[in-house]
Write an enzyme that holds these catalytic residues in place. Structure first.
Site, PDB file in Angstrom:
ATOM      1  N   GLN A  36      -4.471   5.475  -3.495  1.00 33.50           N
ATOM      2  CA  GLN A  36      -3.888   5.626  -2.229  1.00 33.50           C
ATOM      3  C   GLN A  36      -2.441   5.605  -2.239  1.00 33.50           C
ATOM      4  OE1 GLN A  36      -6.286   2.581  -0.526  1.00 33.50           O
ATOM      5  NE2 GLN A  36      -7.259   4.202   0.834  1.00 33.50           N
TER       6      GLN A  36
ATOM      7  N   ARG B  95       0.436  -1.806   2.612  1.00 36.37           N
ATOM      8  CA  ARG B  95      -0.590  -2.140   1.793  1.00 36.37           C
ATOM      9  C   ARG B  95      -1.683  -0.943   1.631  1.00 36.37           C
ATOM     10  NH1 ARG B  95      -5.678  -3.468   1.893  1.00 36.37           N
ATOM     11  NH2 ARG B  95      -5.568  -3.823   4.386  1.00 36.37           N
ATOM     12  N   VAL B  96      -2.138  -0.695   0.471  1.00 38.66           N
ATOM     13  CA  VAL B  96      -3.396   0.153   0.258  1.00 38.66           C
ATOM     14  C   VAL B  96      -4.282  -0.457  -0.774  1.00 38.66           C
ATOM     15  CG1 VAL B  96      -2.209   2.438   0.627  1.00 38.66           C
ATOM     16  CG2 VAL B  96      -1.958   1.267  -1.592  1.00 38.66           C
ATOM     17  N   SER B  97      -5.520  -0.272  -0.248  1.00 35.28           N
ATOM     18  CA  SER B  97      -6.501  -0.972  -1.034  1.00 35.28           C
ATOM     19  C   SER B  97      -6.805  -0.640  -2.461  1.00 35.28           C
ATOM     20  CB  SER B  97      -7.982  -0.901  -0.321  1.00 35.28           C
ATOM     21  OG  SER B  97      -7.952  -1.367   1.040  1.00 35.28           O
ATOM     22  N   THR B  98      -6.504   0.860  -2.749  1.00 31.22           N
ATOM     23  CA  THR B  98      -6.808   1.189  -4.067  1.00 31.22           C
ATOM     24  C   THR B  98      -5.424   1.643  -4.649  1.00 31.22           C
ATOM     25  OG1 THR B  98      -7.481   3.450  -3.594  1.00 31.22           O
ATOM     26  CG2 THR B  98      -9.020   1.668  -3.571  1.00 31.22           C
TER      27      THR B  98
END
Length: 196
Positions: free
Chosen positions: A15, A9-12
């Site tokens: 990324q 997972r990445v937040s943005t």
């Protein structure tokens, strides 16, 4: 037959999960068993591909993540999640936890996970405190906090104030500038064109 289910997972959206994917595949996760969420915060309770990864887990399977913060932010939530996995007969493996690989299926792994979850939450809260402190210091020093750049120049505010002084309605002048009357007044006050 037991499987390794990988989650990245990445937040943005800016990324990339490439590094996580490489590590998960190297740990033995099959590409078909790798679930990825892009642009999804760890603070959200529901993450589409995380939910799919959990649906794919069966008794004996292990969920594999690269770092603890991929699961979430709260120690309490992470511990509840690890307990839920244990109740389902599934394990959790964190590849880069404390410099090594931790598997919650073992007593030592479970203890390390608990400690690292608490440390992860503490680190998140310390970072948050630092950011809030930095913002307060910049605000108190009268420095720019970032955000959208000003489109309306100080000269335009001065000219608009002259129009109002000559009888034009303030709401109409502000609207023509593309801002609310309150924003106009705040900007004019900052320039000393209006009393505080």
């Amino acid at each position: 037959m037991t499987k390794l289910i990988g989650y990245a997972r990445v937040s943005t959206r800016q990324q990339s999960t490439d590094r996580q994917a490489v590590d998960l595949l190297a740990a033995g996760v099959r590409r078909d068993d790798l679930y990825v969420d892009n642009g999804v915060s760890g603070a959200r309770a529901s993450r589409p591909n995380f939910d799919r990864a959990l649906d794919a887990l069966e008794a004996g399977d292990t969920l594999v993540i690269t770092t603890l913060d991929r699961l979430g932010r709260s120690t309490q939530n992470m511990l509840a999640f690890a307990e839920e996995l244990r109740g389902r007969g599934a394990g959790l493996r964190v590849l880069n936890l404390g410099g090594g690989d931790v598997d919650t299926a073992t007593p030592m792994g479970s203890m390390l996970f608990t400690i690292m979850a608490a440390l992860g939450q503490m680190e998140h809260e310390i970072k948050r405190e630092r950011v809030l402190d930095s913002i307060a210091k910049r605000r108190n020093a009268g420095r720019n906090l970032g955000g959208r750049p000003r489109i309306i120049t100080d000269s335009q505010i001065r000219n608009a104030r002259s129009l109002i002084d000559s009888g034009e309605p303030a709401a109409e002048v502000a609207r023509n500038l593309g801002m609310s009357r309150a924003t106009f007044y705040r900007r004019a006050r900052a320039l000393g064109l209006l009393p505080d």
